[in-house]
Design a protein around this motif. Structure first.
Motif, PDB file in Angstrom:
ATOM      1  N   GLY A 155     -41.725   0.609  16.634  1.00 18.52           N
ATOM      2  CA  GLY A 155     -41.388  -0.229  17.792  1.00 18.52           C
ATOM      3  C   GLY A 155     -42.590  -0.923  18.432  1.00 18.52           C
ATOM      4  N   GLY A 156     -43.753  -0.866  17.812  1.00 19.97           N
ATOM      5  CA  GLY A 156     -44.957  -1.471  18.394  1.00 19.97           C
ATOM      6  C   GLY A 156     -44.807  -2.975  18.623  1.00 19.97           C
ATOM      7  N   HIS A 157     -44.364  -3.703  17.587  1.00 26.14           N
ATOM      8  CA  HIS A 157     -44.204  -5.148  17.755  1.00 26.14           C
ATOM      9  C   HIS A 157     -43.050  -5.469  18.702  1.00 26.14           C
ATOM     10  CE1 HIS A 157     -46.575  -5.555  13.903  1.00 26.14           C
ATOM     11  NE2 HIS A 157     -47.147  -6.404  14.716  1.00 26.14           N
ATOM     12  N   GLY A 192     -32.892  -5.621  17.049  1.00 23.95           N
ATOM     13  CA  GLY A 192     -33.795  -4.974  16.109  1.00 23.95           C
ATOM     14  C   GLY A 192     -33.058  -4.113  15.114  1.00 23.95           C
ATOM     15  N   CYS A 193     -33.610  -4.025  13.903  1.00 20.09           N
ATOM     16  CA  CYS A 193     -33.004  -3.110  12.941  1.00 20.09           C
ATOM     17  C   CYS A 193     -34.066  -2.440  12.077  1.00 20.09           C
ATOM     18  CB  CYS A 193     -31.947  -3.801  12.088  1.00 20.09           C
ATOM     19  SG  CYS A 193     -32.553  -4.819  10.753  1.00 20.09           S
ATOM     20  N   ASP A 194     -33.673  -1.365  11.453  1.00 20.08           N
ATOM     21  CA  ASP A 194     -34.498  -0.652  10.480  1.00 20.08           C
ATOM     22  C   ASP A 194     -33.529   0.145   9.616  1.00 20.08           C
ATOM     23  OD1 ASP A 194     -37.800   0.223  10.591  1.00 20.08           O
ATOM     24  OD2 ASP A 194     -36.462   1.339   9.258  1.00 20.08           O
ATOM     25  N   ARG A 195     -33.908   0.345   8.350  1.00 20.74           N
ATOM     26  CA  ARG A 195     -33.044   1.136   7.455  1.00 20.74           C
ATOM     27  C   ARG A 195     -33.158   2.606   7.756  1.00 20.74           C
ATOM     28  NH1 ARG A 195     -34.569  -0.960   1.476  1.00 20.74           N
ATOM     29  NH2 ARG A 195     -32.543  -0.135   0.957  1.00 20.74           N
ATOM     30  N   ASP A 196     -34.218   2.952   8.473  1.00 20.22           N
ATOM     31  CA  ASP A 196     -34.554   4.345   8.676  1.00 20.22           C
ATOM     32  C   ASP A 196     -34.004   4.820  10.033  1.00 20.22           C
ATOM     33  OD1 ASP A 196     -35.860   6.746   9.207  1.00 20.22           O
ATOM     34  OD2 ASP A 196     -37.708   6.108   8.216  1.00 20.22           O
ATOM     35  N   ASN A 202     -30.076  -2.638   6.807  1.00 22.34           N
ATOM     36  CA  ASN A 202     -31.001  -3.471   6.042  1.00 22.34           C
ATOM     37  C   ASN A 202     -31.130  -4.832   6.734  1.00 22.34           C
ATOM     38  OD1 ASN A 202     -32.166  -5.127   3.934  1.00 22.34           O
ATOM     39  ND2 ASN A 202     -31.565  -3.490   2.539  1.00 22.34           N
ATOM     40  N   PHE A 203     -32.356  -5.360   6.785  1.00 22.99           N
ATOM     41  CA  PHE A 203     -32.497  -6.667   7.456  1.00 22.99           C
ATOM     42  C   PHE A 203     -31.769  -7.775   6.708  1.00 22.99           C
ATOM     43  CE2 PHE A 203     -36.988  -6.136   5.610  1.00 22.99           C
ATOM     44  CZ  PHE A 203     -36.782  -6.940   4.487  1.00 22.99           C
ATOM     45  N   SER A 204     -31.428  -7.535   5.443  1.00 20.95           N
ATOM     46  CA  SER A 204     -30.678  -8.554   4.706  1.00 20.95           C
ATOM     47  C   SER A 204     -29.249  -8.677   5.255  1.00 20.95           C
ATOM     48  CB  SER A 204     -30.637  -8.219   3.217  1.00 20.95           C
ATOM     49  OG  SER A 204     -30.009  -6.977   3.039  1.00 20.95           O
ATOM     50  N   ASP A 253     -41.928  -7.179   9.212  1.00 22.73           N
ATOM     51  CA  ASP A 253     -43.221  -6.515   8.990  1.00 22.73           C
ATOM     52  C   ASP A 253     -42.943  -5.507   7.868  1.00 22.73           C
ATOM     53  OD1 ASP A 253     -45.656  -5.238   9.206  1.00 22.73           O
ATOM     54  OD2 ASP A 253     -45.222  -4.283  11.135  1.00 22.73           O
ATOM     55  N   LEU A 254     -43.211  -5.938   6.621  1.00 22.43           N
ATOM     56  CA  LEU A 254     -42.660  -5.230   5.459  1.00 22.43           C
ATOM     57  C   LEU A 254     -43.360  -3.908   5.157  1.00 22.43           C
ATOM     58  CD1 LEU A 254     -42.274  -8.399   3.251  1.00 22.43           C
ATOM     59  CD2 LEU A 254     -40.497  -7.242   4.575  1.00 22.43           C
ATOM     60  N   GLY A 255     -42.756  -3.171   4.255  1.00 24.26           N
ATOM     61  CA  GLY A 255     -43.388  -1.947   3.766  1.00 24.26           C
ATOM     62  C   GLY A 255     -42.997  -0.708   4.552  1.00 24.26           C
ATOM     63  N   VAL A 256     -43.873   0.286   4.483  1.00 22.50           N
ATOM     64  CA  VAL A 256     -43.575   1.567   5.139  1.00 22.50           C
ATOM     65  C   VAL A 256     -44.310   1.664   6.468  1.00 22.50           C
ATOM     66  CG1 VAL A 256     -42.906   3.236   3.391  1.00 22.50           C
ATOM     67  CG2 VAL A 256     -45.271   2.512   3.534  1.00 22.50           C
ATOM     68  N   SER A 257     -43.770   2.509   7.335  1.00 22.39           N
ATOM     69  CA  SER A 257     -44.395   2.696   8.652  1.00 22.39           C
ATOM     70  C   SER A 257     -45.357   3.882   8.591  1.00 22.39           C
ATOM     71  CB  SER A 257     -43.312   2.965   9.693  1.00 22.39           C
ATOM     72  OG  SER A 257     -42.679   4.189   9.403  1.00 22.39           O
TER      73      SER A 257
HETATM   74  C1  LIG Z   1     -44.581  -1.576   8.538  1.00 19.18           C
HETATM   75  S1  LIG Z   1     -43.224  -0.782   9.251  1.00 19.18           S
HETATM   76  C2  LIG Z   1     -42.905  -1.707  10.704  1.00 19.18           C
HETATM   77  C3  LIG Z   1     -43.793  -1.341  11.854  1.00 19.18           C
HETATM   78  C4  LIG Z   1     -43.400  -2.017  13.152  1.00 19.18           C
HETATM   79  N1  LIG Z   1     -43.562  -3.450  13.094  1.00 19.18           N
HETATM   80  C5  LIG Z   1     -44.170  -1.454  14.343  1.00 19.18           C
HETATM   81  O1  LIG Z   1     -44.736  -2.250  15.109  1.00 19.18           O
HETATM   82  O2  LIG Z   1     -44.184  -0.238  14.505  1.00 19.18           O
HETATM   83  C6  LIG Z   1     -41.912  -1.235   8.219  1.00 19.18           C
HETATM   84  C7  LIG Z   1     -40.555  -0.695   8.620  1.00 19.18           C
HETATM   85  O3  LIG Z   1     -39.595  -1.538   7.989  1.00 19.18           O
HETATM   86  C8  LIG Z   1     -38.526  -0.765   7.532  1.00 19.18           C
HETATM   87  N2  LIG Z   1     -37.918  -1.539   6.452  1.00 19.18           N
HETATM   88  C9  LIG Z   1     -38.461  -1.871   5.257  1.00 19.18           C
HETATM   89  N3  LIG Z   1     -37.605  -2.609   4.536  1.00 19.18           N
HETATM   90  C10 LIG Z   1     -36.509  -2.776   5.304  1.00 19.18           C
HETATM   91  C11 LIG Z   1     -35.264  -3.477   5.129  1.00 19.18           C
HETATM   92  N4  LIG Z   1     -34.989  -4.124   4.000  1.00 19.18           N
HETATM   93  N5  LIG Z   1     -34.383  -3.471   6.144  1.00 19.18           N
HETATM   94  C12 LIG Z   1     -34.648  -2.816   7.312  1.00 19.18           C
HETATM   95  N6  LIG Z   1     -35.781  -2.116   7.514  1.00 19.18           N
HETATM   96  C13 LIG Z   1     -36.711  -2.105   6.525  1.00 19.18           C
HETATM   97  C14 LIG Z   1     -39.141   0.552   7.141  1.00 19.18           C
HETATM   98  O4  LIG Z   1     -38.171   1.591   7.186  1.00 19.18           O
HETATM   99  C15 LIG Z   1     -40.248   0.721   8.182  1.00 19.18           C
HETATM  100  O5  LIG Z   1     -39.798   1.478   9.274  1.00 19.18           O
END
Ligand SMILES: C[S@@+](CC[C@H](N)C(=O)[O-])C[C@H]1O[C@@H](n2cnc3c(N)ncnc32)[C@H](O)[C@@H]1O
Length: 302
Positions: free
Chosen positions: A25-27, A43-47, A73-75, A92-96
């Protein structure tokens, strides 16, 4: 990259913003603060854990009533966010960091944990299944395609040979095998880096999600709205560049090959805000080594 993201999205009171990758949630906090007192964030996240953590953080920061968060999923954002309503979208792709730091999630070769790597724990496919049951040919393909791994064939063969005797259960077992095959000899980069990236991208079907996520993000933007995408490795960045190239062209052409005589003029969907990728500042990379490979690209809807 928070400052660069704010410069790209230019949050303002009353604006509507989308964070497709909430993570910690930083951004999201920065966007809501910069668009106070009346900016809105979807906002969304898969996690699921990320959604809970981000909701707590946004509430604690005093933004209750100014956001809606959904797990997914953001898609699929177009299914719940109105089209052409957004002033800015962030991916903001990838893992947190929490995902990497928690050994049980199985993303890290530095922390021994189950070979999992699922962002969404509801899905059945895990890294253990890929490592223990996919064919050697498939492993070579993903290590090359998603990891740019020069030793893809050698690594895949060794995995397939090793797993005849035992099932790979943990990240540590896989990392140890790769380190035996390619000792570091003082090099900084762990030999498992590329293989782990490839497995994570495969388990989470990240390539397909990004392809449709970029299209979804564009559909959510109003004219003048901006899309900011942060990538962490070349495969993702190539996809974002290719998407940008395709949608900033002011012509189309039939088939696969661009023959100048066959071009048809059209109004492009997007324009680049800046041609070159924006890189993190020295201060950012000094404070956070994971930021070192980040690149930000920004497009604007026409
Ligand atoms: C690099 S972190 C984001 C950090 C965030 N911007 C912050 O400020 O804390 C990437 C996040 O995107 C999520 N994510 C990756 N691919 C995703 C997708 N296709 N749909 C939704 N969430 C996704 C991951 O689960 C992870 O929590």
């Amino acid at each position: 990259m928070t400052e660069a993201v704010l410069e790209a999205l230019r949050p303002r009171p009353g604006g509507r913003y989308v964070d497709g990758t909430l993570g910690g949630g930083g951004h999201a906090v920065a966007i809501l603060a910069a668009s106070s007192p009346s900016g809105w964030l979807s906002g969304c996240d898969r996690d699921g854990a990320a959604i809970e953590a981000a909701a707590r953080r946004l509430e604690a920061a005093g933004f209750s009533g100014r956001f809606e968060l959904r797990r997914g999923n953001f898609s699929e954002m177009v299914e719940w966010i109105p089209p052409a309503s957004g002033d800015g979208v962030l991916l903001d792709l990838g893992v947190s960091s929490p995902q990497l730091d928690e050994a049980d999630r199985g993303f890290s070769f530095q922390r021994d944990g189950p070979l999992d790597m699922r962002m969404d724990l509801r899905q059945p496919l895990t890294a253990a299944e890929v490592v223990n049951s996919w064919s050697e040919v498939e492993l070579v393909r993903i290590f090359r395609e998603y990891g740019d791994e020069p030793q893809a064939r050698r690594f895949a063969r060794a995995i397939v040979q090793d797993r005849e005797a035992r099932r790979f259960q943990t990240t540590g077992e896989l990392a140890a095998l790769l380190e035996r095959l390619a000792p570091r000899h003082g090099k900084k980069k762990h030999p498992a880096t590329r293989v782990f990236q490839a497995l994570r991208m495969t388990v989470n079907d990240e390539s397909r999600s990004l392809q449709s996520g970029l299209a979804a993000a564009c559909a959510l933007l109003k004219p003048g709205g901006r899309l900011a995408v942060i990538t962490f490795h070349s495969y993702e960045d190539r996809m974002v560049k290719a998407f940008g190239r395709e949608h900033t062209l002011d012509y189309t052409f039939p088939g696969e090959v661009d023959v100048p005589e066959q071009r048809q003029p059209r109004t492009p969907l997007l324009k680049w805000v800046q041609r070159k990728a924006i890189l993190p500042s020295e201060k950012e990379t000094a404070e956070n080594s994971r930021a070192r490979s980040a690149q930000l690209r920004v497009l604007e809807k026409i």
